[in-house]
Scaffold this motif. Structure first.
Motif, PDB file in Angstrom:
ATOM      1  N   ASP A 165       0.799  -1.226   0.000  1.00  0.00           N
ATOM      2  CA  ASP A 165       0.000   0.000   0.000  1.00  0.00           C
ATOM      3  C   ASP A 165       0.830   1.273   0.000  1.00  0.00           C
ATOM      4  O   ASP A 165       0.426   2.297   0.547  1.00  0.00           O
ATOM      5  N   GLY A 166       2.005   1.241  -0.645  1.00  0.00           N
ATOM      6  CA  GLY A 166       2.741   2.449  -0.961  1.00  0.00           C
ATOM      7  C   GLY A 166       3.669   2.963   0.122  1.00  0.00           C
ATOM      8  O   GLY A 166       3.767   2.414   1.223  1.00  0.00           O
ATOM      9  N   GLY A 167       4.360   4.062  -0.217  1.00  0.00           N
ATOM     10  CA  GLY A 167       5.373   4.624   0.669  1.00  0.00           C
ATOM     11  C   GLY A 167       4.818   5.123   1.986  1.00  0.00           C
ATOM     12  O   GLY A 167       5.537   5.195   2.990  1.00  0.00           O
ATOM     13  N   ARG A 168       3.557   5.517   2.001  1.00  0.00           N
ATOM     14  CA  ARG A 168       2.911   5.922   3.253  1.00  0.00           C
ATOM     15  C   ARG A 168       1.986   4.806   3.736  1.00  0.00           C
ATOM     16  O   ARG A 168       0.846   5.055   4.137  1.00  0.00           O
ATOM     17  N   SER A 169       2.483   3.626   3.712  1.00  0.00           N
ATOM     18  CA  SER A 169       1.722   2.418   4.013  1.00  0.00           C
ATOM     19  C   SER A 169       0.961   2.504   5.333  1.00  0.00           C
ATOM     20  O   SER A 169       1.549   2.730   6.396  1.00  0.00           O
ATOM     21  N   THR A 170      -0.344   2.294   5.249  1.00  0.00           N
ATOM     22  CA  THR A 170      -1.165   2.228   6.462  1.00  0.00           C
ATOM     23  C   THR A 170      -0.735   1.052   7.325  1.00  0.00           C
ATOM     24  O   THR A 170      -0.691   1.154   8.554  1.00  0.00           O
ATOM     25  N   VAL A 171      -0.409  -0.062   6.674  1.00  0.00           N
ATOM     26  CA  VAL A 171      -0.031  -1.260   7.429  1.00  0.00           C
ATOM     27  C   VAL A 171       1.291  -1.038   8.158  1.00  0.00           C
ATOM     28  O   VAL A 171       1.399  -1.250   9.371  1.00  0.00           O
ATOM     29  N   ARG A 172       2.311  -0.615   7.429  1.00  0.00           N
ATOM     30  CA  ARG A 172       3.639  -0.455   8.040  1.00  0.00           C
ATOM     31  C   ARG A 172       3.660   0.697   9.039  1.00  0.00           C
ATOM     32  O   ARG A 172       4.149   0.568  10.160  1.00  0.00           O
ATOM     33  N   GLU A 173       3.117   1.829   8.627  1.00  0.00           N
ATOM     34  CA  GLU A 173       3.255   3.057   9.406  1.00  0.00           C
ATOM     35  C   GLU A 173       2.201   3.179  10.502  1.00  0.00           C
ATOM     36  O   GLU A 173       2.508   3.492  11.650  1.00  0.00           O
ATOM     37  N   GLY A 174       0.941   2.929  10.138  1.00  0.00           N
ATOM     38  CA  GLY A 174      -0.141   3.184  11.070  1.00  0.00           C
ATOM     39  C   GLY A 174      -0.504   2.028  11.979  1.00  0.00           C
ATOM     40  O   GLY A 174      -0.861   2.231  13.135  1.00  0.00           O
ATOM     41  N   LEU A 175      -0.428   0.781  11.453  1.00  0.00           N
ATOM     42  CA  LEU A 175      -0.899  -0.374  12.221  1.00  0.00           C
ATOM     43  C   LEU A 175       0.230  -1.148  12.884  1.00  0.00           C
ATOM     44  O   LEU A 175       0.150  -1.494  14.059  1.00  0.00           O
ATOM     45  N   LEU A 176       1.291  -1.443  12.130  1.00  0.00           N
ATOM     46  CA  LEU A 176       2.399  -2.203  12.711  1.00  0.00           C
ATOM     47  C   LEU A 176       3.464  -1.306  13.335  1.00  0.00           C
ATOM     48  O   LEU A 176       4.250  -1.760  14.166  1.00  0.00           O
ATOM     49  N   LYS A 177       3.507  -0.046  12.869  1.00  0.00           N
ATOM     50  CA  LYS A 177       4.478   0.927  13.371  1.00  0.00           C
ATOM     51  C   LYS A 177       5.913   0.417  13.259  1.00  0.00           C
ATOM     52  O   LYS A 177       6.712   0.484  14.211  1.00  0.00           O
ATOM     53  N   LEU A 178       6.241  -0.095  12.077  1.00  0.00           N
ATOM     54  CA  LEU A 178       7.589  -0.597  11.826  1.00  0.00           C
ATOM     55  C   LEU A 178       8.511   0.546  11.405  1.00  0.00           C
ATOM     56  O   LEU A 178       8.103   1.428  10.640  1.00  0.00           O
ATOM     57  N   PRO A 179       9.750   0.570  11.859  1.00  0.00           N
ATOM     58  CA  PRO A 179      10.694   1.613  11.444  1.00  0.00           C
ATOM     59  C   PRO A 179      10.907   1.602   9.930  1.00  0.00           C
ATOM     60  O   PRO A 179      10.974   0.539   9.316  1.00  0.00           O
ATOM     61  N   PHE A 180      11.009   2.813   9.367  1.00  0.00           N
ATOM     62  CA  PHE A 180      11.244   2.997   7.921  1.00  0.00           C
ATOM     63  C   PHE A 180      12.500   3.840   7.809  1.00  0.00           C
ATOM     64  O   PHE A 180      12.455   5.063   7.753  1.00  0.00           O
ATOM     65  N   GLU A 181      13.637   3.167   7.772  1.00  0.00           N
ATOM     66  CA  GLU A 181      14.914   3.830   7.980  1.00  0.00           C
ATOM     67  C   GLU A 181      15.491   4.389   6.694  1.00  0.00           C
ATOM     68  O   GLU A 181      15.359   3.782   5.630  1.00  0.00           O
TER      69      GLU A 181
END
Length: 561
Positions: A165-181
């Motif tokens: 779901d893209g560079g501003r991923s809801t899954v990575r950023e909003g739900l899992l809160k995984l670091p995007f280094e």
């Protein structure tokens, strides 16, 4: 109480990476649901370059020919000094993987083709105007809450969830809160596309002009794109106004006000990688996993590598052919290479977008001085600077023989071969959506125990014996296996001969993504294949999907594995 829909794989994000994963899962027979919050393909100026690895992925999905209908193949890339001298041209002649290495397309057109491809599969459904708002995972699967445009919510239970779901991923950023280094680059870029191409320049040009670095390229159907660096103090939205667009184009075309600009957008370049591509039963792919600057045209191509690597693993796990814990190999195999491509793009960008005039002059002198050196010219022309994926860990088997292990974890070549029916086809099309034990002029498993052959059958592994083209009947008979399921192919382009001749192996085990999983001599085949099966295959009690029901596409409430 609202019924919970069950599906083996839920793909969040219907961009090119997510839909490619869904097409591959469709080929592999895995029921899949794809969702996207946008009701239509975004009509933005986005990715334009696809390489040979990406086309091989589309080939595996049965869509290469359809994608090629809207592509310009074998396009050169030129780099120009501040004084408009060409100091390098990249035009790889090799087609070792079956396709040209530099091809241009328009992403909105490509996405439409990929989405149409999903209609081939009654077990794959695409739901637009639908977003993921919550997820919770346990040892058995993922519970996802979806919200439709009318406000209605539904719950989906899946075995695995793919976030594309893209560079501003809801899954990575909003739900899992995984670091995007990584870093966000200070300069923004304005991208402008017009129709009725006003230039006769059938190539991609990187103009390294300190006064304003820019990129100019020809796209299919008469489109022309420019990408201009913006300087501090230049407001992105202002630069999209017609008068500013005309100002940017004035030095490059006559009467820019007469151009029909169909797309214009401001982008910020990022160099970022997620800390992990796998979180339990959730996998990140494409821009959700990594973002790269566009200098070497590898952003979408990196995502397509994700798609090919991940899709077959999900399919084999869901079908009970592979241990679930091996899903972690997706991170092991893709993370380091994604970072390497970003590092190369950053290096290109720092060199080519140099604004210091003296440093740019020194750069130009250096590149002009080395362009006539044969080895350097070949290194650039054939794109040998591009780091090729190579896995030493993951779903690969290292035998301890250094020469043989050097072949493992690399993508295998794709020549054309002749089948027993006399038809000439690309190697991948002969193999199909399976693993393949490909041997050269022998059947290394001719005396294998039945238990091993049954295990290979569980892996959905086909066996192919390749022989020299137009061999005499004696050699053909000698290489023919007594097992009816082993197919003999002829090496009509002599490429398999050259490959095996210099590598001291008799066979290779090819994964569905066409990477070499194992290689060895005829005498070691039984032991190595037994070890591979023991490492990969789950216990016989694992559940599997044998057929892909049509119920998902018809809106059924449940699909259970």
């Amino acid at each position: 109480m609202t019924a919970i829909r069950n599906v083996p794989v839920l793909v969040v994000g219907a961009g090119p990476v997510g839909v490619s994963i869904a097409n591959l899962l469709g080929q592999y027979g895995v029921p899949t649901l794809v969702i996207d919050r946008s009701p239509a393909v975004l009509d933005f100026p986005r990715a334009v370059g696809l390489d040979d690895e990406a086309l091989r992925t589309f080939q595996a999905a049965g869509l290469a020919d359809e994608m090629l209908r809207d592509m310009i193949q074998n396009v050169p890339m030129r780099m120009y000094t501040a004084r408009k001298q060409c100091f390098a041209e990249i035009l790889p002649s090799t087609q070792e993987f079956g396709w040209f290495r530099r091809n241009l397309f328009s992403q909105p057109l490509g996405e439409e083709t990929l989405r149409k491809g999903l209609a081939r599969y009654p077990h794959v459904a695409l739901q637009l105007g639908c977003e993921l708002v919550a997820l919770a995972q346990d040892d058995q699967g993922v519970d996802a809450t979806l919200r439709h445009t009318d406000g209605r919510e539904e719950r989906v239970r899946c075995e695995y969830l793919v976030a594309s779901d893209g560079g501003r991923s809801t899954v990575r950023e909003g739900l899992l809160k995984l670091p995007f280094e990584g870093t966000t680059h200070p300069h923004k870029w304005v991208v402008i596309e017009c129709d009725q191409d006003p230039l006769d320049a059938p190539y991609t040009a990187l103009h390294c002009e300190p006064r304003r670095p820019y990129v100019c390229l020809r796209l299919p159907y008469g489109l022309r794109r420019w990408e201009f660096m913006l300087f501090p103090g230049e407001d992105g939205e202002q630069m999209l106004q017609p008068e500013k667009v005309h100002e940017l184009l004035r030095n490059h075309v006559s009467q820019p006000e007469r151009l029909n600009v169909i797309r214009a957008r401001v982008y910020t370049h990022n160099s970022r990688v997620a800390q992990s591509f796998v979180n339990g039963r959730v996998c990140l792919a494409g821009d959700a996993a990594h973002i790269t600057p566009p200098w070497i045209g590898q952003g979408l191509n990196a995502g397509m590598r994700d798609a090919f690597n991940l899709a077959w693993k999900l399919a084999w796990i869901v079908k009970g052919r592979m241990r679930p814990e091996l899903l972690d190999s997706y991170h092991e195999e893709r993370h380091a290479h994604a970072q390497a491509m970003i590092d190369l793009a950053d290096l290109f960008g720092s060199v080519l977008s140099q604004r210091n005039r003296f440093v740019a002059w020194m750069r130009d002198r250096f590149f002009l001085s080395i362009r006539h050196l044969p080895k350097v010219r070949d290194y650039v022309l054939q794109m040998k600077f591009k780091p090729m994926p190579r896995f030493s860990k993951g779903i690969v088997l290292n035998s301890g023989n250094a020469t043989q292990d050097e072949l493992v974890g690399r993508m295998f070549i794709q020549p054309r071969v002749e089948t027993s029916s006399g038809e000439t086809r690309r190697l991948d099309d002969v193999i199909g959506s399976r693993l393949a034990l490909l041997s050269w002029r022998c059947d290394p498993l001719a005396d294998a125990p039945p238990e091993l052959l049954n295990q290979l059958q569980r892996l959905d592994c086909v066996r192919l014996v390749a022989v020299r083209a137009r061999s005499g009947s004696e050699e053909v008979a000698r290489c023919r296996s007594h097992v009816k399921d082993v197919e003999q192919i002829q090496d009509v382009e002599n490429q398999l001969h050259f490959w095996f001749q210099g590598r001291a192996v008799d066979w290779v085990l090819l994964r569905p993504d066409r990477f070499v999983a194992a290689a060895g001599s005829a005498g070691s085949a039984v032991d190595q294949m037994a070890m591979f099966c023991q490492t990969v295959l789950p216990s016989l009690g694992t559940r599997s999907v044998h057929e892909a029901p049509a119920a998902l596409a018809q809106g059924a409430e449940a699909l259970s594995v």
